[in-house]
Write a protein that holds these residues in place. Structure first.
Motif, PDB file in Angstrom:
ATOM      1  N   LYS A  24       0.896  -1.361  -0.094  1.00  0.00           N
ATOM      2  CA  LYS A  24      -0.116   0.027  -0.126  1.00  0.00           C
ATOM      3  C   LYS A  24       0.918   1.217  -0.071  1.00  0.00           C
ATOM      4  O   LYS A  24       0.734   2.170  -0.716  1.00  0.00           O
ATOM      5  CB  LYS A  24      -1.069  -0.020   1.239  1.00  0.00           C
ATOM      6  N   LEU A  25       1.975   1.282   0.974  1.00  0.00           N
ATOM      7  CA  LEU A  25       2.761   2.477   0.999  1.00  0.00           C
ATOM      8  C   LEU A  25       3.557   2.629  -0.350  1.00  0.00           C
ATOM      9  O   LEU A  25       3.964   3.650  -0.725  1.00  0.00           O
ATOM     10  CB  LEU A  25       3.709   2.415   2.202  1.00  0.00           C
ATOM     11  N   ALA A  26       4.039   1.418  -0.757  1.00  0.00           N
ATOM     12  CA  ALA A  26       4.854   1.407  -2.048  1.00  0.00           C
ATOM     13  C   ALA A  26       4.122   2.354  -3.129  1.00  0.00           C
ATOM     14  O   ALA A  26       4.881   2.867  -3.943  1.00  0.00           O
ATOM     15  CB  ALA A  26       5.374  -0.012  -2.356  1.00  0.00           C
ATOM     16  N   ASP A  36       7.146  10.554  -3.004  1.00  0.00           N
ATOM     17  CA  ASP A  36       8.267  11.075  -2.585  1.00  0.00           C
ATOM     18  C   ASP A  36       9.580   9.805  -2.383  1.00  0.00           C
ATOM     19  O   ASP A  36       9.174   8.870  -1.773  1.00  0.00           O
ATOM     20  CB  ASP A  36       7.994  11.394  -1.017  1.00  0.00           C
ATOM     21  N   ASN A  37      10.775  10.202  -3.159  1.00  0.00           N
ATOM     22  CA  ASN A  37      11.678   9.270  -3.151  1.00  0.00           C
ATOM     23  C   ASN A  37      12.183   9.040  -1.912  1.00  0.00           C
ATOM     24  O   ASN A  37      12.672   7.793  -1.609  1.00  0.00           O
ATOM     25  CB  ASN A  37      12.680   9.787  -4.069  1.00  0.00           C
ATOM     26  N   ASN A  38      12.485   9.907  -1.010  1.00  0.00           N
ATOM     27  CA  ASN A  38      12.888   9.758   0.404  1.00  0.00           C
ATOM     28  C   ASN A  38      12.293   8.620   1.357  1.00  0.00           C
ATOM     29  O   ASN A  38      12.764   7.998   1.873  1.00  0.00           O
ATOM     30  CB  ASN A  38      13.591  10.875   1.099  1.00  0.00           C
ATOM     31  N   LYS A  39      10.783   8.994   1.208  1.00  0.00           N
ATOM     32  CA  LYS A  39      10.011   8.203   1.692  1.00  0.00           C
ATOM     33  C   LYS A  39      10.013   6.697   1.358  1.00  0.00           C
ATOM     34  O   LYS A  39      10.055   5.995   2.272  1.00  0.00           O
ATOM     35  CB  LYS A  39       8.551   8.915   1.963  1.00  0.00           C
ATOM     36  N   PHE A  40       9.984   6.772   0.076  1.00  0.00           N
ATOM     37  CA  PHE A  40       9.864   5.362  -0.821  1.00  0.00           C
ATOM     38  C   PHE A  40      11.295   4.560  -0.128  1.00  0.00           C
ATOM     39  O   PHE A  40      11.110   3.343   0.072  1.00  0.00           O
ATOM     40  CB  PHE A  40       9.976   5.576  -2.045  1.00  0.00           C
ATOM     41  N   GLN A  41      12.428   5.145  -0.181  1.00  0.00           N
ATOM     42  CA  GLN A  41      13.559   4.759   0.303  1.00  0.00           C
ATOM     43  C   GLN A  41      13.317   3.955   1.669  1.00  0.00           C
ATOM     44  O   GLN A  41      13.826   2.879   1.739  1.00  0.00           O
ATOM     45  CB  GLN A  41      14.708   5.537   0.371  1.00  0.00           C
ATOM     46  N   ILE A  43      10.754   3.254   3.133  1.00  0.00           N
ATOM     47  CA  ILE A  43       9.644   2.070   3.070  1.00  0.00           C
ATOM     48  C   ILE A  43      10.409   0.600   2.668  1.00  0.00           C
ATOM     49  O   ILE A  43      10.163  -0.531   3.334  1.00  0.00           O
ATOM     50  CB  ILE A  43       8.496   2.440   2.167  1.00  0.00           C
ATOM     51  N   SER A  44      11.216   1.051   1.472  1.00  0.00           N
ATOM     52  CA  SER A  44      12.182  -0.150   1.033  1.00  0.00           C
ATOM     53  C   SER A  44      12.799  -0.746   2.011  1.00  0.00           C
ATOM     54  O   SER A  44      12.997  -2.051   2.188  1.00  0.00           O
ATOM     55  CB  SER A  44      12.723   0.373  -0.163  1.00  0.00           C
ATOM     56  N   VAL A  45      13.789   0.092   2.738  1.00  0.00           N
ATOM     57  CA  VAL A  45      14.703  -0.519   3.596  1.00  0.00           C
ATOM     58  C   VAL A  45      14.010  -1.123   4.580  1.00  0.00           C
ATOM     59  O   VAL A  45      14.174  -2.392   5.113  1.00  0.00           O
ATOM     60  CB  VAL A  45      15.468   0.648   4.206  1.00  0.00           C
ATOM     61  N   ALA A  46      12.719  -0.687   5.349  1.00  0.00           N
ATOM     62  CA  ALA A  46      12.195  -1.261   6.210  1.00  0.00           C
ATOM     63  C   ALA A  46      11.538  -2.748   5.880  1.00  0.00           C
ATOM     64  O   ALA A  46      11.504  -3.833   6.510  1.00  0.00           O
ATOM     65  CB  ALA A  46      10.929  -0.285   6.840  1.00  0.00           C
ATOM     66  N   TYR A  47      10.847  -2.729   4.575  1.00  0.00           N
ATOM     67  CA  TYR A  47      10.440  -4.072   4.138  1.00  0.00           C
ATOM     68  C   TYR A  47      11.522  -4.956   3.908  1.00  0.00           C
ATOM     69  O   TYR A  47      11.265  -6.011   4.009  1.00  0.00           O
ATOM     70  CB  TYR A  47       9.520  -3.786   3.031  1.00  0.00           C
ATOM     71  N   ASP A  48      12.570  -4.505   3.316  1.00  0.00           N
ATOM     72  CA  ASP A  48      13.618  -5.531   3.111  1.00  0.00           C
ATOM     73  C   ASP A  48      13.945  -6.453   4.520  1.00  0.00           C
ATOM     74  O   ASP A  48      14.253  -7.589   4.422  1.00  0.00           O
ATOM     75  CB  ASP A  48      14.939  -4.897   2.565  1.00  0.00           C
ATOM     76  N   THR A  49      13.807  -5.667   5.690  1.00  0.00           N
ATOM     77  CA  THR A  49      14.278  -6.385   6.774  1.00  0.00           C
ATOM     78  C   THR A  49      12.934  -7.221   7.369  1.00  0.00           C
ATOM     79  O   THR A  49      12.856  -8.393   7.544  1.00  0.00           O
ATOM     80  CB  THR A  49      14.669  -5.562   7.900  1.00  0.00           C
ATOM     81  N   LEU A  50      11.899  -6.196   7.628  1.00  0.00           N
ATOM     82  CA  LEU A  50      10.791  -6.943   8.174  1.00  0.00           C
ATOM     83  C   LEU A  50       9.963  -7.925   7.382  1.00  0.00           C
ATOM     84  O   LEU A  50       9.359  -8.885   7.827  1.00  0.00           O
ATOM     85  CB  LEU A  50       9.696  -5.607   8.793  1.00  0.00           C
ATOM     86  N   GLY A  51      10.012  -8.046   6.008  1.00  0.00           N
ATOM     87  CA  GLY A  51       9.582  -8.842   5.132  1.00  0.00           C
ATOM     88  C   GLY A  51      10.136 -10.228   4.842  1.00  0.00           C
ATOM     89  O   GLY A  51       9.525 -11.380   4.498  1.00  0.00           O
ATOM     90  N   ILE A 173      17.712  -0.787  -3.156  1.00  0.00           N
ATOM     91  CA  ILE A 173      17.249  -1.246  -4.352  1.00  0.00           C
ATOM     92  C   ILE A 173      15.861  -0.842  -4.409  1.00  0.00           C
ATOM     93  O   ILE A 173      15.202  -1.580  -3.708  1.00  0.00           O
ATOM     94  CB  ILE A 173      17.515  -2.659  -4.809  1.00  0.00           C
ATOM     95  N   LEU A 174      15.395   0.000  -5.236  1.00  0.00           N
ATOM     96  CA  LEU A 174      13.797   0.065  -5.413  1.00  0.00           C
ATOM     97  C   LEU A 174      13.188  -1.088  -6.009  1.00  0.00           C
ATOM     98  O   LEU A 174      13.516  -1.802  -6.782  1.00  0.00           O
ATOM     99  CB  LEU A 174      13.660   1.393  -6.578  1.00  0.00           C
ATOM    100  N   PRO A 175      12.068  -1.297  -5.340  1.00  0.00           N
ATOM    101  CA  PRO A 175      11.236  -2.521  -5.830  1.00  0.00           C
ATOM    102  C   PRO A 175      10.807  -2.209  -7.406  1.00  0.00           C
ATOM    103  O   PRO A 175      10.447  -0.994  -7.743  1.00  0.00           O
ATOM    104  CB  PRO A 175      10.041  -2.308  -4.884  1.00  0.00           C
ATOM    105  N   ASP A 176      10.694  -3.030  -7.954  1.00  0.00           N
ATOM    106  CA  ASP A 176      10.235  -2.837  -9.448  1.00  0.00           C
ATOM    107  C   ASP A 176       8.786  -3.269  -9.720  1.00  0.00           C
ATOM    108  O   ASP A 176       8.036  -4.168  -9.030  1.00  0.00           O
ATOM    109  CB  ASP A 176      11.177  -4.079 -10.382  1.00  0.00           C
ATOM    110  N   LEU A 177       8.099  -2.518 -10.399  1.00  0.00           N
ATOM    111  CA  LEU A 177       6.773  -2.497 -10.770  1.00  0.00           C
ATOM    112  C   LEU A 177       6.608  -3.942 -11.461  1.00  0.00           C
ATOM    113  O   LEU A 177       5.413  -4.263 -11.620  1.00  0.00           O
ATOM    114  CB  LEU A 177       6.321  -1.442 -11.582  1.00  0.00           C
ATOM    115  N   ARG A 178       7.475  -4.515 -12.304  1.00  0.00           N
ATOM    116  CA  ARG A 178       7.119  -5.679 -12.933  1.00  0.00           C
ATOM    117  C   ARG A 178       7.843  -7.069 -12.653  1.00  0.00           C
ATOM    118  O   ARG A 178       7.204  -8.140 -12.602  1.00  0.00           O
ATOM    119  CB  ARG A 178       7.696  -5.269 -14.503  1.00  0.00           C
ATOM    120  N   PHE A 179       9.202  -6.967 -11.801  1.00  0.00           N
ATOM    121  CA  PHE A 179       9.673  -8.137 -11.411  1.00  0.00           C
ATOM    122  C   PHE A 179       9.760  -7.927  -9.847  1.00  0.00           C
ATOM    123  O   PHE A 179       9.969  -6.925  -9.295  1.00  0.00           O
ATOM    124  CB  PHE A 179      11.064  -7.885 -11.988  1.00  0.00           C
TER     125      PHE A 179
END
Length: 270
Positions: A24-26, A36-41, A43-51, A173-179
């Motif tokens: 949802k946040l991504a 917002d690119n900084n906010k997205f960073q 979120i990505s770092v947080a999910y890389d660990t908690l996911g 690494i930004l999540p990709d919309l396709r892969f």
């Protein structure tokens, strides 16, 4: 930064709840959608660990860092240390690293740290990245090579890019919309008409390397099956490649010939 607060979930959240919150946040903050690119960073770092259940357990059992651990500032989309200090080097310098050096001196190199956001495709292609770093001598523009197959959180040391200093880059690494990446394998949806699942067909698929491959769908293929294309995933540390996994996603065509519908009905009534 508390990763649970970043994703807006309690520490008791299930893995499915964490994944749902991240998606949802991504979608809301993805730069490709004007977010917002900084906010997205963050979120990505947080999910890389908690996911990842293993990384999450390690995170939960690790004492939280001191408040002053991260004293960076944002500039041109990158995060830099204000003074270029590394605390380990600072304390080592104060205490002199006396073992093997009775005078308490050492060859000290200034250490600069920055966080760089790159796309999944860039980590595949090993592209160049231009950085602007704030140093005591002024702004330095340098060029670094992004290694293949990076994961979020990987830190790479670059020597000989700054006079008298060492650069350590942490990659996001930004999540990709396709892969969707899992380890060295890539996952992607492959939309297939339900009629083609029944009769069989061939569908073109473009890989992350921009290769267009012909994928064979056999007659009477079941929906949501997975097809593997060996060697079309992300580069591995041993020089190989992961696999590309295709998830067959069925859909009903907007328009179906009446004769086909009647034929299906007759077949079911037999």
């Amino acid at each position: 930064m508390d990763y649970y607060d970043t994703l807006g979930v309690p520490r008791t959240a299930s893995q499915e709840e964490i994944k749902k919150a991240y998606r949802k946040l991504a979608m809301e903050h993805h730069p490709d959608r004007g977010g917002d690119n900084n906010k997205f960073q963050e979120i990505s770092v947080a999910y890389d660990t908690l996911g990842d259940p293993n990384k999450r357990a390690q995170y939960d059992n690790t004492p939280r860092p001191f408040p002053f651990q991260d004293f960076g500032q944002e500039s041109d989309g990158f995060q830099f240390n204000v003074n270029g200090f590394d605390l380990n080097d600072l304390f080592g310098h104060v205490f002199g690293q006396r073992q093997g050096n009775p005078f308490g001196q050492r060859n000290h190199q200034q250490i600069y740290r920055t966080r760089v956001t790159v796309s999944l495709v860039d980590t595949y292609n090993r592209v160049d990245q231009i950085l602007k770093l704030n140093t005591p001598q002024g702004t330095k523009v340098i060029n670094i090579k992004i290694p293949q197959g990076l994961q979020t959180g990987n830190q790479i040391r670059y020597d000989n890019v700054i006079d008298g200093g060492v650069l350590i880059v942490e990659f996001v690494i930004l999540p990709d919309l396709r892969f969707d990446r899992k380890g060295d394998d890539l996952y992607a949806n492959l939309p297939v008409s339900v009629l083609d699942l029944i009769t069989g067909t061939k569908i073109q698929f473009t890989t992350i390397s921009k290769r267009t491959l012909e994928v064979t769908i056999k007659p009477q293929t079941q929906p949501w099956m997975q097809l593997k294309i060996a060697g079309e995933g992300m580069p591995t540390v041993n020089g190989g490649f992961g696999d590309q996994i295709l998830l067959i996603k069925p859909f009903i065509p907007d328009s179906i010939d009446t004769d086909i519908i009647e034929s299906i009905k007759r077949s079911q009534n037999k």
